[in-house]
Design an enzyme around this catalytic site. Structure first.
Site, PDB file in Angstrom:
ATOM      1  N   SER A 158     -18.641 -14.600  21.707  1.00 13.85           N
ATOM      2  CA  SER A 158     -17.742 -14.708  22.810  1.00 13.85           C
ATOM      3  C   SER A 158     -16.831 -16.117  22.623  1.00 13.85           C
ATOM      4  O   SER A 158     -16.606 -16.420  21.694  1.00 13.85           O
ATOM      5  CB  SER A 158     -18.122 -13.988  23.963  1.00 13.85           C
ATOM      6  OG  SER A 158     -16.810 -13.635  24.762  1.00 13.85           O
ATOM      7  N   ASP A 167     -16.170  -2.894  21.604  1.00  7.49           N
ATOM      8  CA  ASP A 167     -16.126  -4.226  22.142  1.00  7.49           C
ATOM      9  C   ASP A 167     -15.013  -4.623  22.918  1.00  7.49           C
ATOM     10  O   ASP A 167     -13.839  -4.182  22.303  1.00  7.49           O
ATOM     11  CB  ASP A 167     -16.450  -5.138  20.832  1.00  7.49           C
ATOM     12  CG  ASP A 167     -17.231  -6.554  21.099  1.00  7.49           C
ATOM     13  OD1 ASP A 167     -16.999  -6.951  22.266  1.00  7.49           O
ATOM     14  OD2 ASP A 167     -17.970  -7.048  20.272  1.00  7.49           O
ATOM     15  N   HIS A 179     -19.678  -5.250  24.064  1.00 10.24           N
ATOM     16  CA  HIS A 179     -19.507  -6.645  23.773  1.00 10.24           C
ATOM     17  C   HIS A 179     -20.920  -7.385  23.501  1.00 10.24           C
ATOM     18  O   HIS A 179     -20.746  -8.523  23.038  1.00 10.24           O
ATOM     19  CB  HIS A 179     -18.727  -7.311  24.839  1.00 10.24           C
ATOM     20  CG  HIS A 179     -18.300  -8.725  24.705  1.00 10.24           C
ATOM     21  ND1 HIS A 179     -17.732  -9.116  23.711  1.00 10.24           N
ATOM     22  CD2 HIS A 179     -18.295  -9.874  25.543  1.00 10.24           C
ATOM     23  CE1 HIS A 179     -17.021 -10.503  23.639  1.00 10.24           C
ATOM     24  NE2 HIS A 179     -17.644 -10.775  24.824  1.00 10.24           N
TER      25      HIS A 179
END
Length: 301
Positions: free
Chosen positions: A114, A254, A281
């Site tokens: 991320s 995601d 995610h």
């Protein structure tokens, strides 16, 4: 498994700063260490602990750490809202400091999840000589692409949930419980589909709630309402400078939709992309066995 702290010189912090880290495995082994960068910005390392399987199963040393401002590293709540202090460059310097302290800056692999992948990409475009392989996990190449993708995902929510989100964003009441409950609906579809969430992910989320200084300053109230300093961030134009083999991973459901990661695939010269079909995610938790095998194959072949 061992842990420690390294002093990190930040002249404008107003106090001494330290970065907490954990080494899983032996840095003197024949396997190249993998350094993992957590998300946020302003999260903590706990939810990435599943990567330790790389050491248990394949003897790859794994290094986790808490970035400045959260977890077990130095907190600076007095710097809330200070966009001149909380910068990408600050966290790049922190990473360089840690690599040097551990004595691995001449030979290491890097994984960023991320926000961590955004940071890892910025590190890689500088072409550090010690970086050998790069993994960008569920990360956008630009925040513009990220915001567009979140808008699409948000439109898939129940209309009533969408109305609650919009109402509180327009009123500036994003700290209300009604808004937070609506955000949780989004998260359970696109951040982590496991029920219940793993304790390690809950610990990370709680860490951010306990001290949201970095998250609110750089990102905003949540994953889809971006009001912080990163809202104009992009690494797209520099991606062709990444000169190491790179693995991209994301989940089919995601937050980091394919559209957010496509520039990495289009512009990085040596790149491979794997999508985990049953994940959102946090594919490293939702499909842990498959994910670890994908990493192992990339890091050792």
């Amino acid at each position: 498994m061992s842990s420690g702290e390294v002093e990190f010189s930040v002249p404008n912090a107003g106090k001494p700063c330290k970065t907490w880290y954990q080494v899983i495995g032996d840095l003197q082994s024949k396997s190249r260490p993998l350094v993992a960068l957590h998300g946020g910005p302003g999260a903590s390392h706990e939810y990435l602990i599943t990567l330790s399987t790389l050491n248990r199963s394949y003897d790859i040393p794994v290094i986790l750490y808490d970035q400045l401002g959260n977890g077990k590293s130095t907190h600076l709540p007095e710097k809330a809202g200070d966009v001149a202090f909380w910068t990408v460059d600050l966290f790049l310097r922190e990473l360089d400091n840690l690599l040097s302290h551990l004595g691995i800056n001449g030979d290491y692999d890097l994984l960023g999840h991320s926000w961590g992948g955004m940071l890892a990409a910025c590190h890689a475009v500088r072409q550090p000589s010690g970086l050998k392989r790069l993994i960008i996990a569920s990360s956008p190449a630009s925040m513009e692409l990220w915001v567009s993708a979140q808008s699409v995902l948000r439109s898939k929510l129940d209309p009533g949930i969408q109305d609650i989100l919009t109402k509180h964003e327009e009123a500036g009441t994003t700290e209300s419980k009604e808004y937070e409950d609506a955000v949780e609906v989004f998260y359970k579809r696109f951040l982590c589909t496991m029920d219940p969430w793993p304790e390690s992910l809950v610990a990370t989320m709680n860490s951010t709630k306990e001290d949201p200084t970095v998250y609110l300053t750089m990102n905003g109230p949540n994953e889809f309402y971006i009001t912080g300093s990163l809202r104009t961030w992009s690494v797209v134009r520099d991606l062709d400078r990444i000169n190491v083999p790179t693995l991209l991973t994301n989940g089919r459901f995601d937050e980091a939709q394919d559209s957010t990661m496509l520039p990495f695939f289009q512009r990085i010269p040596k790149v491979k992309w794997v999508t985990l079909e049953k994940s959102s995610h946090t594919a490293h938790q939702e499909e842990q066995e498959r994910y670890i095998e994908v990493l192992h194959q990339f890091l050792t072949v």
